[in-house]
Motif scaffolding. Structure first.
Motif, PDB file in Angstrom:
ATOM      1  N   LEU A  67      49.301  33.014  44.718  1.00  0.00           N
ATOM      2  CA  LEU A  67      48.401  33.775  45.588  1.00  0.00           C
ATOM      3  C   LEU A  67      47.376  34.552  44.766  1.00  0.00           C
ATOM      4  O   LEU A  67      46.183  34.597  45.106  1.00  0.00           O
ATOM      5  CB  LEU A  67      49.224  34.719  46.460  1.00  0.00           C
ATOM      6  CG  LEU A  67      48.563  35.254  47.721  1.00  0.00           C
ATOM      7  CD1 LEU A  67      48.197  34.119  48.665  1.00  0.00           C
ATOM      8  CD2 LEU A  67      49.492  36.241  48.421  1.00  0.00           C
ATOM      9  N   MET A 104      43.963  38.254  51.841  1.00  0.00           N
ATOM     10  CA  MET A 104      43.417  36.940  52.181  1.00  0.00           C
ATOM     11  C   MET A 104      42.112  37.072  52.961  1.00  0.00           C
ATOM     12  O   MET A 104      41.144  36.341  52.708  1.00  0.00           O
ATOM     13  CB  MET A 104      44.431  36.149  53.011  1.00  0.00           C
ATOM     14  CG  MET A 104      45.724  35.839  52.295  1.00  0.00           C
ATOM     15  SD  MET A 104      46.879  34.979  53.390  1.00  0.00           S
ATOM     16  CE  MET A 104      48.301  34.824  52.314  1.00  0.00           C
ATOM     17  N   SER A 134      44.753  32.182  43.409  1.00  0.00           N
ATOM     18  CA  SER A 134      43.819  31.749  44.454  1.00  0.00           C
ATOM     19  C   SER A 134      42.793  32.828  44.772  1.00  0.00           C
ATOM     20  O   SER A 134      41.623  32.520  45.018  1.00  0.00           O
ATOM     21  CB  SER A 134      44.597  31.370  45.716  1.00  0.00           C
ATOM     22  OG  SER A 134      45.174  32.510  46.325  1.00  0.00           O
ATOM     23  N   CYS A 182      41.567  26.930  47.243  1.00  0.00           N
ATOM     24  CA  CYS A 182      42.309  26.468  48.430  1.00  0.00           C
ATOM     25  C   CYS A 182      43.589  25.756  48.040  1.00  0.00           C
ATOM     26  O   CYS A 182      44.616  25.861  48.739  1.00  0.00           O
ATOM     27  CB  CYS A 182      41.426  25.547  49.267  1.00  0.00           C
ATOM     28  SG  CYS A 182      40.062  26.399  50.099  1.00  0.00           S
ATOM     29  N   GLY A 192      46.038  28.432  47.153  1.00  0.00           N
ATOM     30  CA  GLY A 192      46.415  29.145  48.371  1.00  0.00           C
ATOM     31  C   GLY A 192      47.378  28.340  49.230  1.00  0.00           C
ATOM     32  O   GLY A 192      48.357  28.877  49.768  1.00  0.00           O
TER      33      GLY A 192
END
Length: 284
Positions: free
Chosen positions: A187, A78, A190, A158, A161
């Motif tokens: 995930l 991330m 994203s 976003c 996520g």
């Protein structure tokens, strides 16, 4: 029984979705990010495989170590994705990345399951990116970056996520195998959406940086790039003329040359008079 085994193996198989993410990152020139995604995929898959039936042989590390690196790799993925989205210049980019690598390691060692393991890196990265983009907007007096970045990258990335975090922290109690698998998928999507289309530090054309197994294993550049560099250096040598260190004057010196002095003989030659000796020596 077969459906139960397939359900138990589903989190392990879904961890492999980070492999296409790493491939896309390498294709776009983000080699560091690709290595982080591969790191996350490897430890997440091994960690979930230890929970599955008949795969305990894959647990080459302690269970708590695999758990730590699985969570650490996810949080680090991330962080590097958001820093790549910010498009920072050097040395800010490497400094901010290393700051996240160190602080995330300490934070996850303290607590692996709290909300702060993901909210801390995400919040810090968003704050840094916001400050940088607002400064750019103030300088350019226009929207920075382009509107397509917000509509095609930031917005959808976003959303996926946020969906992944909601599945991870609020809906895993429903059905862990399916919910956690969708968490991995959301995930990975994203990451692909938030990652920029091209790394401007990776070069273009023949000068583009390439990630190969030879470069990863031997910690050196690939033979193809060596050949290209040698060809370029040979062309430069051909085009360059040799530059002499010393310069030879083309015009003669105009200063008068003094007559060469010849010393008189030590012993007088027989049969010569004094006047003859004077003429021989140029005396008057």
């Amino acid at each position: 029984m077969g459906a139960f085994i397939a359900k138990m193996l589903l989190p392990t198989v879904s961890s492999l979705v980070f492999l296409p993410t790493a491939s896309v990152a390498a294709k776009r020139g983000f080699h560091m990010e690709a290595m982080v995604y591969f790191f996350t995929m490897f430890f997440t898959a091994i960690y979930h495989a230890c929970d599955g039936p008949g795969l305990s042989i894959l647990c080459f590390m302690r269970y708590d170590v695999l758990e730590y690196f699985s969570v650490y790799g996810t949080a680090l993925s991330m962080w590097v994705t958001l820093i790549a989205l910010g498009d920072f210049d050097e040395p800010q980019r490497s400094s901010i990345t290393m700051f996240g690598v160190l602080t995330i390691a300490v934070r996850i060692y303290q607590d692996r399951w709290g909300y702060g393991i993901y909210s801390g890196p995400i919040g810090s990265a968003v704050f840094i990116i916001t400050v940088k983009w607002l400064q750019k907007m103030k300088q350019l007096r226009a929207v920075y970056p382009e509107k397509t970045v917000y509509t095609q990258q930031v917005g959808p990335g976003c959303c996926f996520g946020a969906l992944a975090l909601m599945l991870r922290f609020y809906f895993e109690e429903w059905d862990y195998a399916y919910v956690h698998s969708f968490y991995h998928l959301s995930l990975a999507v994203s990451f692909v959406l938030l990652l920029p289309k091209k790394n401007r530090y990776a070069g273009t054309g023949r000068n583009a940086a390439k990630l190969s197994c030879f470069a990863l294993c031997c910690c050196s550049i690939s033979p193809g790039s060596v050949k290209e560099k040698t060809d370029k250096s040979a062309k430069k040598k051909k085009n360059k003329l040799p530059r002499p260190v010393w310069t030879v004057p083309t015009e003669r010196c105009s200063t008068p040359i003094l007559p060469v002095y010849t010393p008189p003989p030590s012993t007088p030659v027989k049969g010569t008079s004094i006047s003859k000796l004077k003429e021989m020596n140029g005396w008057k």
